[in-house]
Design a protein around this motif. Structure first.
Motif, PDB file in Angstrom:
ATOM      1  N   CYS A 360      76.491  15.142  23.620  1.00  0.00           N
ATOM      2  CA  CYS A 360      76.568  14.962  24.754  1.00  0.00           C
ATOM      3  C   CYS A 360      77.537  15.347  26.234  1.00  0.00           C
ATOM      4  N   ILE A 361      77.436  15.997  27.111  1.00  0.00           N
ATOM      5  CA  ILE A 361      78.601  15.563  28.069  1.00  0.00           C
ATOM      6  C   ILE A 361      77.970  15.651  29.361  1.00  0.00           C
ATOM      7  N   PHE A 362      79.345  15.146  30.752  1.00  0.00           N
ATOM      8  CA  PHE A 362      78.419  14.754  31.818  1.00  0.00           C
ATOM      9  C   PHE A 362      79.536  16.151  32.728  1.00  0.00           C
ATOM     10  N   ILE A 363      78.644  16.752  33.216  1.00  0.00           N
ATOM     11  CA  ILE A 363      79.271  17.524  34.730  1.00  0.00           C
ATOM     12  C   ILE A 363      78.615  16.950  35.604  1.00  0.00           C
ATOM     13  N   SER A 364      79.528  17.901  37.007  1.00  0.00           N
ATOM     14  CA  SER A 364      78.419  18.092  38.304  1.00  0.00           C
ATOM     15  C   SER A 364      78.882  19.691  38.246  1.00  0.00           C
ATOM     16  N   ALA A 365      77.047  20.244  38.524  1.00  0.00           N
ATOM     17  CA  ALA A 365      77.300  21.934  37.794  1.00  0.00           C
ATOM     18  C   ALA A 365      78.136  22.294  39.947  1.00  0.00           C
ATOM     19  N   ARG A 366      77.876  21.638  40.630  1.00  0.00           N
ATOM     20  CA  ARG A 366      78.455  21.588  42.120  1.00  0.00           C
ATOM     21  C   ARG A 366      80.027  21.673  42.469  1.00  0.00           C
ATOM     22  N   ASP A 367      80.044  20.443  41.578  1.00  0.00           N
ATOM     23  CA  ASP A 367      81.746  20.466  42.022  1.00  0.00           C
ATOM     24  C   ASP A 367      82.609  20.990  40.798  1.00  0.00           C
ATOM     25  N   ARG A 368      81.670  21.711  39.954  1.00  0.00           N
ATOM     26  CA  ARG A 368      82.285  22.113  38.830  1.00  0.00           C
ATOM     27  C   ARG A 368      83.217  21.209  37.955  1.00  0.00           C
ATOM     28  N   THR A 369      83.030  19.960  38.322  1.00  0.00           N
ATOM     29  CA  THR A 369      83.457  18.978  36.923  1.00  0.00           C
ATOM     30  C   THR A 369      82.630  19.710  35.308  1.00  0.00           C
ATOM     31  N   ASN A 370      83.930  19.431  34.678  1.00  0.00           N
ATOM     32  CA  ASN A 370      84.781  18.693  33.602  1.00  0.00           C
ATOM     33  C   ASN A 370      83.681  20.288  32.985  1.00  0.00           C
ATOM     34  N   ILE A 371      83.223  22.033  33.656  1.00  0.00           N
ATOM     35  CA  ILE A 371      82.637  22.903  33.152  1.00  0.00           C
ATOM     36  C   ILE A 371      83.028  23.328  31.888  1.00  0.00           C
ATOM     37  N   ALA A 372      85.002  23.308  32.338  1.00  0.00           N
ATOM     38  CA  ALA A 372      85.990  24.078  31.462  1.00  0.00           C
ATOM     39  C   ALA A 372      85.468  23.454  30.355  1.00  0.00           C
ATOM     40  N   ALA A 373      85.303  21.752  29.667  1.00  0.00           N
ATOM     41  CA  ALA A 373      84.573  21.429  28.028  1.00  0.00           C
ATOM     42  C   ALA A 373      83.753  21.832  28.104  1.00  0.00           C
ATOM     43  N   LEU A 374      82.472  22.190  29.261  1.00  0.00           N
ATOM     44  CA  LEU A 374      81.056  22.557  28.363  1.00  0.00           C
ATOM     45  C   LEU A 374      81.380  23.488  27.871  1.00  0.00           C
ATOM     46  N   LYS A 375      82.244  24.451  28.464  1.00  0.00           N
ATOM     47  CA  LYS A 375      82.467  26.249  27.730  1.00  0.00           C
ATOM     48  C   LYS A 375      83.099  25.797  26.370  1.00  0.00           C
ATOM     49  N   SER A 376      83.634  24.945  26.764  1.00  0.00           N
ATOM     50  CA  SER A 376      84.595  24.195  25.112  1.00  0.00           C
ATOM     51  C   SER A 376      82.879  24.309  24.168  1.00  0.00           C
ATOM     52  N   LEU A 377      82.587  22.776  24.377  1.00  0.00           N
ATOM     53  CA  LEU A 377      81.656  22.723  23.583  1.00  0.00           C
ATOM     54  C   LEU A 377      80.202  23.917  23.205  1.00  0.00           C
ATOM     55  N   LEU A 378      79.790  24.479  24.042  1.00  0.00           N
ATOM     56  CA  LEU A 378      79.006  26.432  23.608  1.00  0.00           C
ATOM     57  C   LEU A 378      79.804  26.469  22.753  1.00  0.00           C
TER      58      LEU A 378
END
Length: 405
Positions: A360-378
């Motif tokens: 589970c992860i919390f992001i904002s695609a519009r503001d690119r918040t936590n996108i790096a963490a999402l990539k690491s999780l993927l």
């Protein structure tokens, strides 16, 4: 035969109608009508008023009671309303009787969704799927198209051109359905061949309710230009892109969004599109956490995934749009239980969300918040699947990690 696809040359005004039943509370009906209004706006219709009625079940003849129908009719006549939209699917009898009473165009939720799909379809594949769904919807409602013929009722001395035309129409539609099915079968074979040609590369599918930001996320991860806007069903065609994270490649697909009361005609017609979800190794469930009923949207998606046999697939839940999340703090003197809108995101993260199966992860695609963490999780999830598929290539990940330093 009347053309089925609705065309809107200019914005038309409409009223929306919903039913409060033991299965649907007033709060739920309000949310459903909010969504119906969004659907109407997406179709180019301006909703100007809502009507609701409490009932044990829909009226078999007119959906709502005669008194409520008369109230709707008076408002429609006084305000020159051109369309009345019902939040549930109407039978042929209900459509015919309501239209006779109100003397304006009547749409139900299914008809409205089909119209949006028809407008959004771009490729031959999507257009064929939508047309098939439309004809399947139309077939049991054919009698409504010929009510202007006096001899429609049938019986001794009443058989005539109306019945002849109805049977001709039914035969034309059945022939068209057969032809569209054959076309889709051929397209399905081509799509299956394309999927086989992709080899054993790990497949990841973005799934979720409509308008939660899947296409925006697809553009971020896949560096693609998938169409994305703040409207329902912006994406109908499945888009597949090759994505590389830290030298690890995988296939990422963006699929059509789910919705409450998704018409069965669409589920059947879009089964080839949903094959991308069925054949995925990993699902990324995107959730709009800023939506007031995102919990119910999660249930809709999970129920749909179960219906198509994908409930047991590994999943990453991505709570998107944290930039738009808002809550209303309760007054300290207010001792009534807190509602969802009174709970801050920091507390929500520690509740049921943290106990969901999978990551589970919390992001904002519009503001690119936590996108790096999402990539690491993927990366970690795809790597784990890749290693089980190609165990002899495990040593390559050490080389990849070294190259990335």
């Amino acid at each position: 035969m009347k053309e089925f696809i609705i065309t809107q040359e200019q914005t038309e005004r409409a009223v929306l109608v919903g039913l409060v039943t033991p299965e649907q509370s007033e709060a739920q009906v309000k949310e459903y009508l909010d969504e119906l209004a969004f659907l109407a706006e997406t179709a180019g219709i301006e909703p100007v008023r809502r009507f609701t009625q409490k009932a044990d079940k829909p009226h078999a003849v007119t959906f709502v009671g005669s008194g409520k129908l008369q109230q709707i009719g008076e408002y429609v006549a006084e305000n020159e309303i051109g369309i009345v939209v019902f939040d549930d699917e109407l039978s042929a009898k209900q459509l015919r009787n309501i239209e006779k009473e109100l003397k304006v165009r009547i749409l139900d939720r299914t008809n409205l969704i089909l119209d949006i799909f028809a407008k959004r379809a771009q490729t031959a594949h999507a257009k064929t799927q939508v047309e098939l769904a439309q004809y399947r919807y139309m077939l049991p409602r054919l009698t409504r198209l010929w009510t202007h013929l006096e001899r429609q009722r049938g019986g001794v001395g009443m058989r005539g051109p109306g019945e002849t035309q109805l049977e001709t129409d039914r035969r034309i539609i059945l022939d068209r359905i057969s032809k569209l099915k054959r076309e889709l079968e051929e397209i399905d074979r081509q799509k299956a061949t394309q999927r086989r040609n992709r080899g054993k590369m790990v497949r990841v599918a973005l799934v979720g309710y409509t308008n939660v930001g899947k296409s925006t996320l697809m553009n971020l991860l896949g560096k693609s230009d998938v169409f994305a806007e703040n409207k329902l069903f912006a994406t109908l065609d499945t888009t597949v892109r090759k994505v590389i994270i830290d030298n690890l490649p995988f296939l990422l697909s963006d699929t059509v969004g789910f919705i409450r009361k998704l018409p069965t005609e669409l589920v059947e017609s879009f089964k080839s599109t949903l094959d991308e979800v069925r054949e995925a190794d990993l699902l990324v469930h995107v959730v709009d956490i800023s939506h007031p009923t995102f919990e119910e949207q999660i249930e809709v998606v999970e129920r749909t995934l179960a219906d198509i046999g994908c409930a047991d697939k590994p999943i990453i839940t991505v709570f998107n749009k944290i930039d738009a999340f808002s809550f209303v703090p309760k007054d300290e003197d207010d001792l009534t239980p807190r509602e969802r809108e009174n709970i801050p995101l920091s507390e929500l993260r520690e509740t049921w969300m943290s106990r969901r199966p999978g990551s589970c992860i919390f992001i904002s695609a519009r503001d690119r918040t936590n996108i790096a963490a999402l990539k690491s999780l993927l990366y970690e999830h795809v790597k784990a699947i890749h290693i089980t598929r190609f165990p002899y290539n495990d040593f390559l990940f050490q080389q990849y990690d070294g190259e990335g330093e």
